[in-house]
Each structure stands twice: as C-alpha cells, then as structure tokens.
Motif scaffolding. Structure first.
Motif, mmCIF file in Angstrom:
data_model
loop_
_atom_site.group_PDB
_atom_site.id
_atom_site.type_symbol
_atom_site.label_atom_id
_atom_site.label_comp_id
_atom_site.label_asym_id
_atom_site.label_seq_id
_atom_site.Cartn_x
_atom_site.Cartn_y
_atom_site.Cartn_z
ATOM 1 N N SER A 168 61.898 -21.916 -7.152
ATOM 2 C CA SER A 168 60.514 -21.900 -7.647
ATOM 3 C C SER A 168 59.977 -20.479 -7.708
ATOM 4 O O SER A 168 59.352 -20.074 -8.691
ATOM 5 C CB SER A 168 59.627 -22.756 -6.751
ATOM 6 O OG SER A 168 60.089 -24.078 -6.717
ATOM 7 N N ILE A 175 58.789 -16.476 -15.326
ATOM 8 C CA ILE A 175 57.764 -16.989 -16.238
ATOM 9 C C ILE A 175 56.637 -15.984 -16.411
ATOM 10 O O ILE A 175 56.192 -15.710 -17.522
ATOM 11 C CB ILE A 175 57.190 -18.321 -15.711
ATOM 12 C CG1 ILE A 175 58.255 -19.406 -15.741
ATOM 13 C CG2 ILE A 175 55.989 -18.767 -16.540
ATOM 14 C CD1 ILE A 175 57.859 -20.652 -14.995
ATOM 15 N N PHE A 189 50.517 -17.660 -3.074
ATOM 16 C CA PHE A 189 51.551 -18.504 -2.480
ATOM 17 C C PHE A 189 51.860 -18.065 -1.055
ATOM 18 O O PHE A 189 51.945 -18.891 -0.135
ATOM 19 C CB PHE A 189 52.821 -18.458 -3.337
ATOM 20 C CG PHE A 189 53.964 -19.258 -2.770
ATOM 21 C CD1 PHE A 189 54.952 -18.646 -2.016
ATOM 22 C CD2 PHE A 189 54.044 -20.616 -2.989
ATOM 23 C CE1 PHE A 189 55.996 -19.384 -1.484
ATOM 24 C CE2 PHE A 189 55.081 -21.365 -2.469
ATOM 25 C CZ PHE A 189 56.059 -20.743 -1.708
ATOM 26 N N ALA A 192 49.027 -18.949 1.319
ATOM 27 C CA ALA A 192 48.962 -20.372 1.619
ATOM 28 C C ALA A 192 50.103 -20.783 2.565
ATOM 29 O O ALA A 192 49.894 -21.528 3.531
ATOM 30 C CB ALA A 192 49.024 -21.187 0.325
ATOM 31 N N TRP A 195 49.493 -19.469 6.135
ATOM 32 C CA TRP A 195 48.488 -20.255 6.866
ATOM 33 C C TRP A 195 49.070 -21.599 7.279
ATOM 34 O O TRP A 195 48.890 -22.041 8.420
ATOM 35 C CB TRP A 195 47.251 -20.476 6.001
ATOM 36 C CG TRP A 195 46.302 -21.435 6.645
ATOM 37 C CD1 TRP A 195 46.308 -22.792 6.535
ATOM 38 C CD2 TRP A 195 45.263 -21.113 7.560
ATOM 39 N NE1 TRP A 195 45.318 -23.338 7.319
ATOM 40 C CE2 TRP A 195 44.668 -22.333 7.954
ATOM 41 C CE3 TRP A 195 44.778 -19.924 8.078
ATOM 42 C CZ2 TRP A 195 43.605 -22.378 8.840
ATOM 43 C CZ3 TRP A 195 43.717 -19.988 8.955
ATOM 44 C CH2 TRP A 195 43.145 -21.196 9.332
ATOM 45 N N ALA B 13 45.241 -24.762 1.617
ATOM 46 C CA ALA B 13 46.530 -24.086 1.549
ATOM 47 C C ALA B 13 47.603 -25.037 1.022
ATOM 48 O O ALA B 13 48.422 -24.667 0.164
ATOM 49 C CB ALA B 13 46.919 -23.546 2.922
ATOM 50 N N VAL B 16 47.155 -25.528 -2.721
ATOM 51 C CA VAL B 16 47.623 -24.399 -3.526
ATOM 52 C C VAL B 16 49.133 -24.477 -3.733
ATOM 53 O O VAL B 16 49.649 -24.312 -4.855
ATOM 54 C CB VAL B 16 47.241 -23.064 -2.853
ATOM 55 C CG1 VAL B 16 48.013 -21.908 -3.445
ATOM 56 C CG2 VAL B 16 45.756 -22.819 -3.004
ATOM 57 N N VAL B 17 49.852 -24.733 -2.653
ATOM 58 C CA VAL B 17 51.311 -24.798 -2.759
ATOM 59 C C VAL B 17 51.726 -25.968 -3.656
ATOM 60 O O VAL B 17 52.631 -25.831 -4.497
ATOM 61 C CB VAL B 17 51.935 -24.919 -1.351
ATOM 62 C CG1 VAL B 17 53.430 -25.114 -1.459
ATOM 63 C CG2 VAL B 17 51.636 -23.680 -0.532
ATOM 64 N N LEU B 20 50.991 -25.190 -7.344
ATOM 65 C CA LEU B 20 51.926 -24.176 -7.848
ATOM 66 C C LEU B 20 53.306 -24.771 -8.115
ATOM 67 O O LEU B 20 53.887 -24.584 -9.205
ATOM 68 C CB LEU B 20 52.021 -23.042 -6.825
ATOM 69 C CG LEU B 20 52.428 -21.670 -7.345
ATOM 70 C CD1 LEU B 20 51.485 -21.222 -8.435
ATOM 71 C CD2 LEU B 20 52.417 -20.669 -6.208
ATOM 72 N N LEU B 21 53.831 -25.504 -7.149
ATOM 73 C CA LEU B 21 55.166 -26.070 -7.318
ATOM 74 C C LEU B 21 55.187 -27.109 -8.435
ATOM 75 O O LEU B 21 56.133 -27.156 -9.240
ATOM 76 C CB LEU B 21 55.638 -26.690 -6.000
ATOM 77 C CG LEU B 21 55.900 -25.707 -4.855
ATOM 78 C CD1 LEU B 21 56.345 -26.433 -3.614
ATOM 79 C CD2 LEU B 21 56.947 -24.675 -5.264
ATOM 80 N N LEU B 24 55.066 -25.397 -11.816
ATOM 81 C CA LEU B 24 56.362 -24.814 -12.168
ATOM 82 C C LEU B 24 57.299 -25.885 -12.709
ATOM 83 O O LEU B 24 57.980 -25.688 -13.721
ATOM 84 C CB LEU B 24 56.981 -24.132 -10.948
ATOM 85 C CG LEU B 24 56.398 -22.771 -10.577
ATOM 86 C CD1 LEU B 24 56.883 -22.322 -9.210
ATOM 87 C CD2 LEU B 24 56.747 -21.722 -11.609
ATOM 88 N N PHE B 27 56.183 -26.938 -16.114
ATOM 89 C CA PHE B 27 56.414 -25.892 -17.108
ATOM 90 C C PHE B 27 57.828 -25.948 -17.622
ATOM 91 O O PHE B 27 58.056 -25.924 -18.842
ATOM 92 C CB PHE B 27 56.160 -24.510 -16.496
ATOM 93 C CG PHE B 27 56.511 -23.373 -17.419
ATOM 94 C CD1 PHE B 27 57.793 -22.819 -17.424
ATOM 95 C CD2 PHE B 27 55.581 -22.867 -18.302
ATOM 96 C CE1 PHE B 27 58.116 -21.783 -18.288
ATOM 97 C CE2 PHE B 27 55.907 -21.831 -19.166
ATOM 98 C CZ PHE B 27 57.171 -21.287 -19.157
ATOM 99 N N LEU B 422 51.278 -21.107 -16.980
ATOM 100 C CA LEU B 422 51.573 -22.153 -16.005
ATOM 101 C C LEU B 422 50.481 -23.220 -15.970
ATOM 102 O O LEU B 422 50.767 -24.411 -15.909
ATOM 103 C CB LEU B 422 51.692 -21.540 -14.609
ATOM 104 C CG LEU B 422 53.060 -21.070 -14.154
ATOM 105 C CD1 LEU B 422 52.966 -20.571 -12.736
ATOM 106 C CD2 LEU B 422 54.089 -22.175 -14.276
ATOM 107 N N PHE B 423 49.243 -22.794 -15.991
ATOM 108 C CA PHE B 423 48.140 -23.725 -15.756
ATOM 109 C C PHE B 423 47.463 -24.139 -17.058
ATOM 110 O O PHE B 423 47.176 -25.316 -17.264
ATOM 111 C CB PHE B 423 47.129 -23.091 -14.802
ATOM 112 C CG PHE B 423 47.749 -22.601 -13.530
ATOM 113 C CD1 PHE B 423 47.732 -21.263 -13.184
ATOM 114 C CD2 PHE B 423 48.385 -23.483 -12.679
ATOM 115 C CE1 PHE B 423 48.324 -20.818 -12.016
ATOM 116 C CE2 PHE B 423 48.983 -23.044 -11.512
ATOM 117 C CZ PHE B 423 48.949 -21.713 -11.177
#
Lengths: 206, 566
Positions: A168, A175, A189, A192, A195, B13, B16-17, B20-21, B24, B27, B422-423
């Motif tokens: 990833s 990308i 990333f 996050a 944390w 948190a 967010v992960v 994002l994953l 991806l 995409f 991506l978004f």
C-alpha cells in the motif's frame, strides 16, 4: 532512556543490522557503478535499493513489536518501575535512529555522485530534496506499519499485514509521486499509525 | 488526556488508515478497469484519418490526376504505454521536472533547452532572479580562421540582455516561452501582458518588446511554438506524399510550427492564434483544440488545454495548399478527434475515432454505422458492459462525500488529474455528468443522483446498522448520532472503522427485560433496571438430623476397668 534505547537495539540486533547492511551495500554499489562508468548513472542504482530498505524497516518495526508481545518484555520492564510511555518512546526513537543512520548516508552519497557526474544541481536540486524527503517519510511510515502489525501473536497475520501495508505504501508513492501531495498523505498515515500503535500498546494488558 | 478524548483520537486515527487503504485498493481496481477497457478498442478505433481534399486541390476541386487523396492521420499510443504507468504520479512528477517532455502548459521547472555535455546550450528561467538565463559555448574569432571557445552566460529580462543579472533588466514573473525556436525566442509574460522576442545571438543580444495586450481582450497564452501535451499519448505522423499520375511525387511538409513568418500560440480557451514574430502582435486565428466525443458529451466543440489528456498541432504545407492539423485525446483516452483548419483558422474537415457497427444500417441510411469509440468502449464492445458495471460498482463504494466533491470539482480539474487521484474521481460517471453542458443544471444533478443512487442506498443501510448496534451496546445518544453522520458522509470506510473501534464487550441477559445488557454498567441500557443482588439473610428453613443421645452418668465402677487391665 538511553539504556532503554540500547536495550531495544540489542534485543533486535539482527533486524537493526539488516537495513544498515543494505544501506552500506547500496552505497558501495553506487560508488563503484558511478566511477566505473564515469558519467554517473547513480540514480537507478539507489532506486533499486530503496524498496529493499523499506522492507527492512518494516521488518525492524515488526520484530520489535512481535518480540515484545511474544516474550512479554514490557511486562518485565514494567516491574522495574518504567512507564509504558517511556518504553514506547525508547522503541520508536531506536527505530527512527536506525532509519536516519541508514538513509542519510545513502542520500548524501547519491547527491555527491550526482554533483560529481551529472549536470549542475540548480534544476533538479528541488527534485532531489523532494524525492529524499518522500523516501524518508515512506521509510518512517513502513517502520510504523511494522510496529502496527507486529503487535500480534499470529505469524500469519504478521506476514499478511506487513505485505499489505508495504504494498500500500509503495503504491501510494507510485500513484502520487514525490511531491507535497505524497508527503502529506505519508505524514497523515504515519501520524495515524503512530497514535494507534501507542494507544494499543499502552492500553493492552500485560 | 481523558479517556473520552483518547477514544475519539483513536477513532479518527483508525478512520484515516481505513480510508487510505480502501482508497488505494479502489484506485487500483479502477485503474485495472480502465486499462482493460482501453485494451478492448480495436486498432481501427485508435486511429483517425481525414481527407482535406479540397484544400489540396485546384479551383475546381481535387486534382483528378491524384492517385490517392491526401490524407492526415492521428493515432493513440499503444496500450502497453498506458499500462506502463503513464500518468501515474511518479512518472508524471519526473515529466514535470525534466526538460524536453511535452506535458502541456503545466510545468514545475522552467527549462526550455538543455543540451548534455559541458558546453551544451541551456536556456532556463530563474524564478529567484526573474530572468531567463542562457549558458553555453561561444566561438570568438581571434584572427583569420581562428576561433576560441569560451563559456558564456547571458541574462535576459523584459528590458534587455546582459552578461550579469542587473536590476535594469526588469523581471519576468511567470513567462511562457517557445522551447523549439530560440533564435529569436518568443516569450509571453502574463503579468506584463505582452510578447517578447529574445535574440540570443552573440552579436545581437537584444529583447524586442511587443505591444501590451488590452485588458478587455480575453487572451491568455499558455503555450508558444510547440503546441503539444502528452506526446506519449497521441501522435500525428508525417502525412503521406501527394502522388499523382502525371507529375513526380510532391512532398508534404509538416512541422511543429517552424515557420519564419509566424509563431503558433495556444490560448487558455483552446484557441490557436498566429503571432507575427516581427511585430509581436496576434495576426489571426489558426484554429482551435477540437473537443473529442466522450460518453455523455460536453456540448462544446472547442476544448481547453485542461479538458483533454493530450493534444498536438501541426502546420502542414504542400504543393497544393497549407493548413493546420490539430488532434486531441479525451480524458479517458478512448476518443481521438482530428480537425484540419485552413490558413485563416476555419475548420475544413474533422473526424473522430469510431468502431464499425455491425448489423442493419439505420432506416434511410446505407453502409455500416459507426459508433463513437468512447461509447463503444463502455457499452458495445465485447466485455464492455461488464467493465462498465464493475467501474460503476467501484465508484459507488467510495465515500459519498468524495463523490459529491468529484461532481463539484470534476469540470475544473485537469484531464490527467484522474490518473493519479485517490479521493476525487474526475473520470467517474458522476463527474462526466457534471461536465455535460448540454443538460441543464437540473438535468445534470438528476443524472448524478441517479448514478450515485447505489451509494446513497448503501450508506442508508450502513447508517441504520451502526445506529442499531450502537443502541444495542448502549452507546450515548450523541455518540450514536456522530457515528450515523460519519457513516452518511464516509460510507463504507466509516462502517469498517466503527466495527474496528466499537467497544468489545460481551452482553449478559437482563433479569428485568430479557435483552442483552453490558456488565460494566450499573443500569441496563434498555430498561434502566439496576442489578438484582439478593440480600444475605438466613433462610427460614433448617436441616434437621437424628436426636443426639443423652449422655450417661460418670459413676461407673472403675473395677471393670481394673479387671480388664489384669
């Protein structure tokens, strides 16, 4: 704190030595390649070693977390009157130290060889800085990803999680490239994951 | 930090992960769909040919002695190049930085000429100085037939050229320059609103200044000289030689505007103009970027540079006539449009890529129908409908807030931004609907809502599940509302985040209402009843055993014990 950091390095000496070895190998090959060709061509060589380094950093983080969980090292240290925050901080500082020790000499060598053999830096100086910073953030993100997936007792989950997160992060750089967008996403990333890892570590039962 | 704030940050948190994953993964799935769809196009649908016959003819029409009519072609790049990652961030980043690559008006580095070697000529813009710098080797005569080479550096500003950077040279702000012809080099500065011609020859170091463009004139040049973007995506090969039966073959000269009497300029609106290099004034129109036929269409015949993934303009001159060929490639890389313009910028003939349709022609028409390549790649080619359905599903798995942002930002993003986004989804069906100017605002919104309907249904289901589970676990009302709003905004990633961060407790049966209740709470979250703890009072019943026998007196004769002892 220094004692804790030294202990982290000592406990994971194999995982620490691996990225250092890869970095040294990369520097050696780049120098030999550049001087043997006489006209540079360093960049592609260092590009080849970068994915291997990212894998090594991820394995460093995973081995730190997995070793702690499996051998209950934090439980032992907690009996010595050391807080979990200090244990975690020492672990992260040790990892970041290794990342910097491995990446900075490689980057300096690459820049020196580019300055020696390639056209002047006034055009691609910004490019070198952005690529270096992106690779550094990606390396730290891979290390934190290793810490995240390493906190498990299942080797299957450990392996699958490492592969998934590594792919990833690598695809994120492919990308988005090496510009500010990629840096922002990588910073998000790693913030996050740091944390989440801290929260999981400090709230887990020992 | 109290536990509530800590839990909130933990949720953010994790979210967010997860986002994002998941982005991806989606995409790469969409990228695979796009690559497979491009692979569906047959070779005939990746090339377009037009025949500007009467432009190449005499007063009576096309020369009847011609063996073959003159032809101009344009073609898309091979699908292997697209699969190799063109347009992705890493390759795009290098294209933006390295000189010589044609990526259109957007560029990070102002390098106009870069020749390798120690003495190679280099021309670039230095933003810190605000001057265009030229370095290279000059030959200085030192006698008869003797020349010495020396390394020179010149700095050019709006007011002149000098070997040293001086204040009196002025400053360019963000110049647009010709990278093909540098003697003289045509430059336009949008802040100064005028054209400049920099002559770099050592004995003629001078900057010619053109008139300032009026403020009310809508002119914003973005490219000069080489009008090209995405040179790896499309190509206009050299036109065929014009052959006739009685005369020798006449070559057709084509060029990227290497004419001495005029320079081609591309405007931000998509218009092409001719610039007089002597007076530095716009002489007249040369043509425009034609809009390729996309799936929903756009309602416009002219494209802006950011509306298309690639374009190329070539000036063509032959024994028979002169003109301009302009080709453009659509955002998705599925449609190519080629137009031919005459010397005053009027379109003579145009055509786009198409796939031959099979079956009976339409009533009143003869011949084989031709389906535009973009529409065919989405619906008519074998396997196209499966890929379209897959893409539709993948787009509806995205967070609804991203779909909404794609609709709003779709018309304004560069055509190639979707290759590495991506978004936001600039190439989604929703964004395509937003770009269709033919439908009114209501029509565009209605179509976008219809295309995003599965996403809306999914988020309603997920929000209901999150709310129901939150009630079951006894989450506070504010927390349930926040999760419901987050699920409505972010859809599937929010639901996954909830499942990962929800309290992991095992419910026990409540003695009062019979439903599951949390053992860590004092009261049941459903009926509010406290725990039933029985008091420690002794029971009213007793267990009775056999009556104990009464004890005998203690005056028993001792003799019996003595006789037994003997």
């Amino acid at each position: 704190m220094l004692t804790l950091i030294a202990r982290e390095i000592r406990d994971n000496i194999v995982s620490v030595a691996l990225p250092c070895l890869v970095s040294a190998l990369g520097i050696t090959v780049a120098v030999i390649f550049a001087f043997s060709r006489g006209n540079g061509g360093t960049f592609p060589v260092t590009i080849m070693f970068t994915p291997i380094l990212l894998l090594a950093f991820c394995s460093l983080g995973a081995s730190q977390a997995y070793g702690d969980r499996a051998n209950r090292i934090s439980s032992l240290l907690a009996t010595l009157g050391i807080t979990r925050n200090r244990i975690f901080a020492a672990r992260v500082l040790a990892g970041l130290l290794i990342v910097l020790i491995c990446l900075v000499p490689l980057a300096v060598t690459t820049i020196f060889l580019l300055w020696r053999f390639a056209p002047p830096l006034e055009f691609y100086g910004r490019m070198v800085a952005e690529i270096s910073l992106t690779v550094l953030l990606a390396a730290v993100a891979c290390y934190f990803a290793g810490l995240l997936v390493g906190w498990t007792t299942s080797k299957a989950w450990l392996l699958a999680g490492c592969v998934l997160l590594l792919l990833s992060l690598a695809s994120l750089v492919v990308i988005k490239g090496f510009g500010p967008a990629a840096m922002a996403l990588l910073a998000l990333f790693l913030g996050a994951t740091l944390w989440y890892t801290w929260h999981t570590f400090t709230s887990a039962s020992l | 930090m109290n536990s509530h704030k800590r839990a909130t940050v933990n949720v953010l948190a994790t979210g967010v992960v997860v986002v994002l994953l998941m982005s991806l993964g989606l995409f790469w799935a969409r990228w695979l769909c796009s690559a497979m769809r491009f692979n569906l196009l047959p070779p005939c649908a990746r090339e377009v040919a037009i025949y500007p016959g009467h432009q190449f003819g005499f007063d009576g029409g096309v020369d009847p002695n011609l063996v073959a009519a003159p032809r101009v072609r344009a073609r898309m790049s091979t699908h292997e190049q697209l699969l190799a990652g063109l347009g992705l961030g890493a390759s795009h980043y290098l294209e933006m930085q390295l000189p010589g690559t044609q990526i259109g008006p957007q560029r990070d580095a102002y390098v106009y000429r870069w020749e390798s070697g120690a003495g190679g000529q280099r021309i670039y813009f230095d933003p810190a100085l605000g001057l265009i710098v030229r370095t290279g080797i000059e030959r200085v005569p030192e006698g008869r037939e003797v020349h010495a080479a020396r390394h020179v550096v010149y700095y050019a500003g709006p007011e002149g050229v000098s070997p040293v950077p001086e204040e009196k040279l002025g400053r360019f702000i963000a110049p647009v320059a010709d990278s093909l012809v540098v003697v003289p080099q045509t430059v336009y500065d949008p802040a100064l609103r005028r054209f400049f011609a920099i002559d770099w020859r050592e004995n003629k170091l001078v900057v010619k200044k053109g008139p300032e463009l009026p403020q009310d004139v809508l002119r914003h040049p973005v490219q000069i000289g080489v009008i090209q973007k995405g040179s790896t995506y499309i190509d206009i090969p050299a036109p065929d030689k014009v052959v006739d039966g009685t005369r020798s073959p006449k070559s057709v000269f084509w060029s990227y505007n290497t004419r001495a009497d005029r320079v081609l300029v591309l405007d931000a609106s998509g218009r092409l103009d001719w610039l007089d290099p002597q007076t530095l004034e716009i002489r007249g129109p040369a043509g425009y970027l034609p809009m390729p036929a996309t799936l929903f269409g756009s309602g416009r015949s002219r494209a802006r540079p950011e509306d298309v993934a690639g374009y190329e303009a070539c000036a063509i001159s032959s024994y028979y006539g002169k003109g301009m060929a302009v080709a453009t490639l659509s955002r998705e890389g599925l449609a190519l449009e080629l137009d031919y313009f005459d010397t005053i910028g009027v379109q003579v003939v145009g055509g786009g890529t198409a796939v031959p349709g099979y079956g009976e022609p339409a009533p009143g028409k003869t011949g084989t129908a031709r389906i535009p390549s973009a529409k065919a790649a989405y619906f008519y080619l074998p396997g196209a409908q499966v890929l379209t359905l897959a893409q539709f599903t993948l787009e509806n798995l995205h967070p609804p807030v991203f779909l909404l942002a794609s609709y709003l930002a779709g018309p304004h993003l560069d055509a190639t931004a979707g290759y590495r986004s991506l978004f936001l989804l600039p190439d989604s069906f929703v964004a395509m609907s937003a770009r269709d100017a033919r439908a009114g605002l209501v029509g565009r919104v209605a179509r976008a809502v219809f295309l995003a309907l599965p996403a809306f249904l999914l988020l309603l289901v997920l929000a209901w599940r999150v709310t129901r589970d939150g009630m079951r676990l006894g989450l506070p009302k504010n927390t349930r509302a926040a999760w419901a709003i987050g699920t409505v905004l972010f859809g599937l990633p929010a639901y996954i985040t909830y499942r990962l961060t929800r309290p992991k407790v095992t419910l026990v049966t409540c003695a009062n209402c019979g439903a599951g209740r949390r053992p860590d709470r004092e009261k049941c979250q459903r009926c509010g009843s406290p725990w039933v703890v029985p008091e420690l009072v002794p029971p009213a019943w007793r267990v009775l055993g056999e009556q104990e026998p009464a004890e005998e007196s203690s005056s028993a004769p001792v003799r019996q014990a003595d006789s037994s002892a003997h």
